[in-house]
Scaffold this active site. Structure first.
Site, short mmCIF file in Angstrom:
data_model
loop_
_atom_site.label_atom_id
_atom_site.label_comp_id
_atom_site.label_asym_id
_atom_site.label_seq_id
_atom_site.Cartn_x
_atom_site.Cartn_y
_atom_site.Cartn_z
N ASN A 1 -0.07 20.17 -20.59
CA ASN A 1 -0.41 19.34 -21.75
C ASN A 1 -0.35 20.12 -23.07
OD1 ASN A 1 -0.86 17.10 -20.15
ND2 ASN A 1 -3.01 17.63 -19.81
N HIS B 198 8.16 11.00 -28.12
CA HIS B 198 7.16 11.84 -27.46
C HIS B 198 7.45 13.32 -27.72
CE1 HIS B 198 4.29 13.12 -24.44
NE2 HIS B 198 5.24 13.81 -23.84
N HIS C 151 0.26 18.42 -26.27
CA HIS C 151 0.16 16.98 -25.99
C HIS C 151 -1.09 16.32 -26.55
CE1 HIS C 151 3.61 17.59 -23.48
NE2 HIS C 151 3.60 16.33 -23.06
N GLU D 190 -4.31 17.51 -11.01
CA GLU D 190 -4.76 17.86 -12.36
C GLU D 190 -6.25 18.19 -12.44
OE1 GLU D 190 -2.53 16.45 -15.96
OE2 GLU D 190 -4.33 15.27 -16.19
N ARG E 168 -2.77 22.38 -13.91
CA ARG E 168 -1.81 21.37 -14.36
C ARG E 168 -2.04 20.97 -15.82
NH1 ARG E 168 0.59 16.43 -10.71
NH2 ARG E 168 1.93 15.56 -12.31
N GLU F 126 9.87 19.06 -24.47
CA GLU F 126 9.25 19.47 -23.20
C GLU F 126 9.88 20.77 -22.67
OE1 GLU F 126 6.61 18.10 -21.91
OE2 GLU F 126 6.55 16.08 -22.79
N LYS G 93 7.52 23.43 -13.46
CA LYS G 93 6.62 22.29 -13.24
C LYS G 93 6.25 22.21 -11.75
CE LYS G 93 5.45 17.61 -14.23
NZ LYS G 93 5.67 16.39 -15.01
N LYS H 217 3.29 11.65 -10.86
CA LYS H 217 2.45 10.74 -11.65
C LYS H 217 3.22 9.45 -11.90
CE LYS H 217 -0.50 13.75 -14.46
NZ LYS H 217 -0.79 14.12 -15.86
N ARG I 178 0.81 -1.23 0.00
CA ARG I 178 0.00 0.00 0.00
C ARG I 178 0.84 1.27 0.00
NH1 ARG I 178 -2.87 -3.27 3.54
NH2 ARG I 178 -4.74 -4.12 2.55
N HIS J 199 -0.06 13.34 -28.58
CA HIS J 199 -0.44 11.96 -28.28
C HIS J 199 -1.13 11.31 -29.47
CE1 HIS J 199 -0.44 12.62 -23.65
NE2 HIS J 199 0.69 12.09 -24.06
MG MG Z 1 5.00 14.98 -21.97
#
Ligand code: MG
Length: 356
Positions: free
Chosen positions: A238, A258, A241, A230, A234, A184, A220, A142, A120, A245
């Site tokens: 993106n 990426h 992105h 988020e 936040r 980035e 960041k 994340k 946990r 993506h």
């Molecule tokens: Mg990224």
């Protein structure tokens, strides 16, 4: 040494210094009561840095174990995590023990997810070795893995107890992956810091890499500490992105990195913003020139229709709306929710309505 404090629910520090990798044992001794440490790394990174980390841990009388997985996004699934759980359990890791994530984004995401869920939740530290991981994925908490249906669909928010960023690890990184991280880096300038964007235009980022990393993680950090889970701000991270993506998906996540896909996505969004009159004229052109300077693509041959279709499956799609990130000008960004069905038209036709 540069230190960036992160004020999330559970605060921690990011240490940026050449050679800092060798102090990981001392950092763990200072921050935890661990007796055992499992180092998680991949087949590319292990030959370069595994022994330095293991020696640094042994020097502090920590018992160590290593889990090495095949390098690449293909490893980022629950099967690998399951094998890692077995390693942790066989080594009898307890709640006071620590995982070290030594590697790029895949390693940090996966080792972090194991740390978030084993017993946990146990402590972990990040030692990111790619530029992308150093400026982006190692900060913010994340963690997660991919499912066959999409990237990062299973995960948890779990903050590390420390992040050790050693810019010297970039010396062993192929050029393609430096460019990947620069996508980035440029993003942070676009969304929050016009002066930093100008700095990247004027100077060579790699010759000033410690400052560049410090600026990126500070931006960041600021965004993440105001919006850990988020719910709002936040989402600005993106920028580029949603379409990025989609482009990665069209290529089946191979052939385009990426950062490359994000670069194309940023240019497309800046152009759309200019077309709708919300983004200062000339912004897209400056992003194009900066991406080119750092070896990033700025357009893609895929049809806008296909990109828009692929974007509809994005996890960031909130119901029937998609949250686009647009620029007012360099350094100033905002979120523009749009019905998914209108995405293609938004990218191709000037609007009649108003945009916030
Ligand atoms: Mg990224």
């Amino acid at each position: 040494m540069k230190t960036v404090h992160v004020h999330t629910g559970r605060p921690y520090d990011i240490f940026i210094e050449r050679g800092v990798i060798d102090s990981c044992g001392a950092v763990i001794r200072r921050l935890s009561k661990a007796e055992k440490v499992t180092v998680v790394t991949d087949t590319n990174v292990a030959p370069h840095y595994q022994w330095r980390v293991l020696n640094a841990l042994a020097a502090q009388d920590l018992q160590t174990n290593t889990f090495i997985f095949p390098a690449g996004e293909e490893s980022k699934h629950l099967g690998t995590v399951s094998a890692l759980y077995k390693t942790l359990a066989d080594f009898r890791m307890t709640r006071r023990d620590v995982i070290v994530a030594l590697g790029g984004g895949v390693c940090g995401d996966m080792a972090g997810f194991a740390a978030a869920t084993y017993l946990r939740g146990i402590d972990f530290i990040q030692i990111p070795t790619s530029l992308l991981a150093q400026v982006d994925s190692s900060v913010g908490g994340k963690t997660g893995v991919d499912l066959p249906q999409g990237k990062n669909l299973v995960g948890a928010f779990h903050q590390p107890i420390a992040v050790l960023i050693d810019p010297d690890t970039l010396n062993t990184l192929p050029d393609k992956f430096i460019a990947d991280g620069m996508g980035e880096v440029i993003k942070y300038g676009c969304i929050k810091d016009a002066a930093f964007f100008s700095f990247l235009e004027r100077e060579d980022a790699l010759s000033n890499i410690e400052d560049v990393i410090e600026t990126c993680v500070s931006v960041k950090r600021d965004v993440v500490s105001r919006d850990e889970r988020e719910a709002g701000e936040r989402m600005l991270l993106n920028f580029g992105h949603t379409l990025g993506h989609a482009i990665e998906k069209l290529y089946g996540f191979t052939g385009i990195t990426h950062g490359m896909a994000v670069a194309v996505g940023m240019v497309m969004m800046a152009r759309a913003g200019e077309m709708h009159g919300v983004t200062e004229a000339g912004t897209a052109e400056r992003i194009v020139r900066l991406c080119e300077k750092y070896g990033l693509p700025t357009s893609d041959s895929a049809a806008l229709f296909d990109i828009a279709e692929a974007a509809k499956g994005d996890k960031k799609t909130a119901g029937s709306n998609i949250n686009l990130v647009l620029l007012r000008k360099l350094g100033e960004s905002f979120i523009h929710p749009l019905p998914v069905s209108e995405l293609e038209a938004f990218l191709t036709q000037p609007s009649t309505g108003t945009i916030a």
